[in-house]
Design an enzyme around this catalytic site. Structure first.
Site, short mmCIF file in Angstrom:
data_model
loop_
_atom_site.label_atom_id
_atom_site.label_comp_id
_atom_site.label_asym_id
_atom_site.label_seq_id
_atom_site.Cartn_x
_atom_site.Cartn_y
_atom_site.Cartn_z
CG HIS A 40 17.18 14.01 57.71
ND1 HIS A 40 16.98 13.42 56.48
CD2 HIS A 40 16.01 14.65 58.02
CE1 HIS A 40 15.75 13.69 56.06
NE2 HIS A 40 15.14 14.43 56.98
CG HIS A 42 11.63 21.69 61.16
ND1 HIS A 42 12.36 21.97 60.02
CD2 HIS A 42 12.28 20.65 61.76
CE1 HIS A 42 13.38 21.15 59.93
NE2 HIS A 42 13.35 20.33 60.98
CD GLU A 48 17.01 15.51 61.79
OE1 GLU A 48 17.57 14.47 61.46
OE2 GLU A 48 15.85 15.77 61.47
CG ASN A 49 16.69 19.15 59.65
OD1 ASN A 49 15.86 19.15 60.55
ND2 ASN A 49 16.77 18.16 58.76
CG ASP A 101 14.55 19.83 64.58
OD1 ASP A 101 14.09 20.00 65.72
OD2 ASP A 101 14.38 18.78 63.93
CG HIS A 140 10.74 14.77 62.93
ND1 HIS A 140 11.72 14.61 61.98
CD2 HIS A 140 9.61 14.25 62.39
CE1 HIS A 140 11.21 13.99 60.93
NE2 HIS A 140 9.93 13.77 61.15
CG HIS A 162 14.13 13.62 65.70
ND1 HIS A 162 14.42 14.97 65.76
CD2 HIS A 162 14.13 13.32 64.37
CE1 HIS A 162 14.61 15.45 64.55
NE2 HIS A 162 14.43 14.46 63.68
#
Length: 269
Positions: free
Chosen positions: A68, A181, A39-40, A8, A179, A154
Site C-alpha cells: 500500500h 498483521h 504502510e497502514n 505494521d 503484512h 512484506h
C-alpha cells in the site's frame, strides 16, 4: 548494536501507541536503531507525509512501506524527498524513492534497511524479491560497508518468508516478515547469524480483524456482501515487533519478540 523493529502501524490507534511508548522504549532499552513499518498508518491504507513525520518524531530512524506504499497520493512526493523512508525494492521500476538505504546509527555504525514484496498470494504480481535483494547484498556486504543489514519482507506466505530467511542467513542481521498483521512465535537465530521472525505483527488494536473494526469484515465473511468501508479499530493498541542485538560482524546474538500494551501485553528485552 541494539535494534528494534516494529510491525505494521495500523491507523490512529497504532500511531498513538507509537507516540506514547516508543520514546521511553528507546531510552529504557538503550536502542541504537529503530525501524517502523508504517504502510497502514493512515486510515489503514498507506502512509501520509504528516503521519510519517509523527513516526519519526516518536523515535523511528527509518520507516518502511509495503504493497500500500502509494495509496496516499502525497507519498509519491514524500518518498522521493524523505531519505528515511524505504519503499519496496520490487514495487515498480517507475516508483519514486528507494528500496534500500544506508543509515548512520548511534555511534556512527552503518545500517542498511531494505524491503521487498513477496509473490505468493499477493493481489498483484511483483518482480522477483530474491534477485532484487541480491543487488543490495553484493553492494553492501555484512561486516564490510554495513555494520548491520535489516530486511523487511512484506508478504503473505510463511513458506516464502522462511525461504527468504534462509537465503538471507549470513548476509543479513535480521530478516523479519510483515503484512499479515498477525505476530508469529518463531523468533530464532539461523545457523549463520541472521535473526528471523516470520511476522512482526501489527502496532494496532487486536480486538479487531487484523486491525479493522469487526462488523464489516464479519459481514463480508458471513454474507459475502460488502456494505460499508473497512475502518481501523480504535481500542488500545499493542506494539508488536522484534528486538535484536548484533555483534561487531553484524551477526545476531540475541532476538526477543516484543509485545507492549493492549491485548498481547508481554515483556520485552
Amino acid at each position: 548494536m541494539k535494534i528494534l523493529f516494529l510491525g505494521d502501524v495500523m491507523g490512529r490507534a497504532g500511531r498513538q501507541a507509537i507516540a506514547a511508548r516508543l520514546p521511553q522504549m528507546r531510552t529504557d532499552w538503550d536502542l541504537d536503531f529503530v525501524v517502523v513499518n508504517g504502510e497502514n498508518a493512515t486510515a489503514g491504507m498507506g502512509l501520509s507525509g504528516a503521519h510519517a513525520k509523527g513516526l519519526f518524531e516518536a523515535g523511528a530512524d527509518c520507516v518502511t512501506l509495503g504493497d500500500h506504499a502509494f495509496d496516499q497520493k502525497d507519498m509519491l512526493q514524500v518518498c522521493e524527498a524523505e531519505p528515511r523512508i524505504v519503499r519496496p525494492l520490487n514495487f515498480s521500476k517507475a516508483s519514486p524513492g528507494k528500496g534500500a538505504r544506508l543509515f548512520t546509527a548511534r555511534g556512527g555504525k552503518k545500517v542498511i534497511v531494505a524491503q521487498a514484496l513477496g509473490q505468493v498470494f499477493m493481489k498483484r504480481p511483483f518482480d522477483d524479491p530474491f534477485s532484487a535483494l541480491e543487488t543490495v547484498f553484493r553492494a553492501h556486504p555484512l561486516g564490510g560497508q554495513a555494520d548491520a543489514i535489516i530486511v523487511d519482507f512484506h508478504c503473505e506466505a510463511t513458506s516464502e518468508k522462511m525461504a527468504m530467511g534462509h537465503w538471507c542467513d549470513g548476509r543479513a542481521s535480521l530478516m523479519v516478515g510483515t503484512h499479515t498483521h498477525v505476530p508469529t512465535s518463531d523468533a530464532m537465530i539461523l545457523p549463520k547469524g541472521c535473526a528471523y521472525l516470520s511476522d512482526a505483527g501489527m502496532c494496532g488494536d487486536y480486538n479487531s480483524v487484523i486491525g479493522m473494526q469487526r462488523d464489516e469484515p464479519l459481514r463480508r465473511f458471513i454474507t459475502g456482501m460488502p456494505k460499508d468501508r473497512f475502518t481501523p479499530a480504535l481500542g488500545e493498541a499493542t506494539l508488536s515487533g522484534v528486538y535484536v542485538e548484533t555483534d561487531a560482524s553484524g551477526k545476531a546474538t540475541r532476538i526477543e519478540m516484543v509485545r507492549q500494551g493492549g491485548l498481547l501485553q508481554q515483556s520485552g528485552p
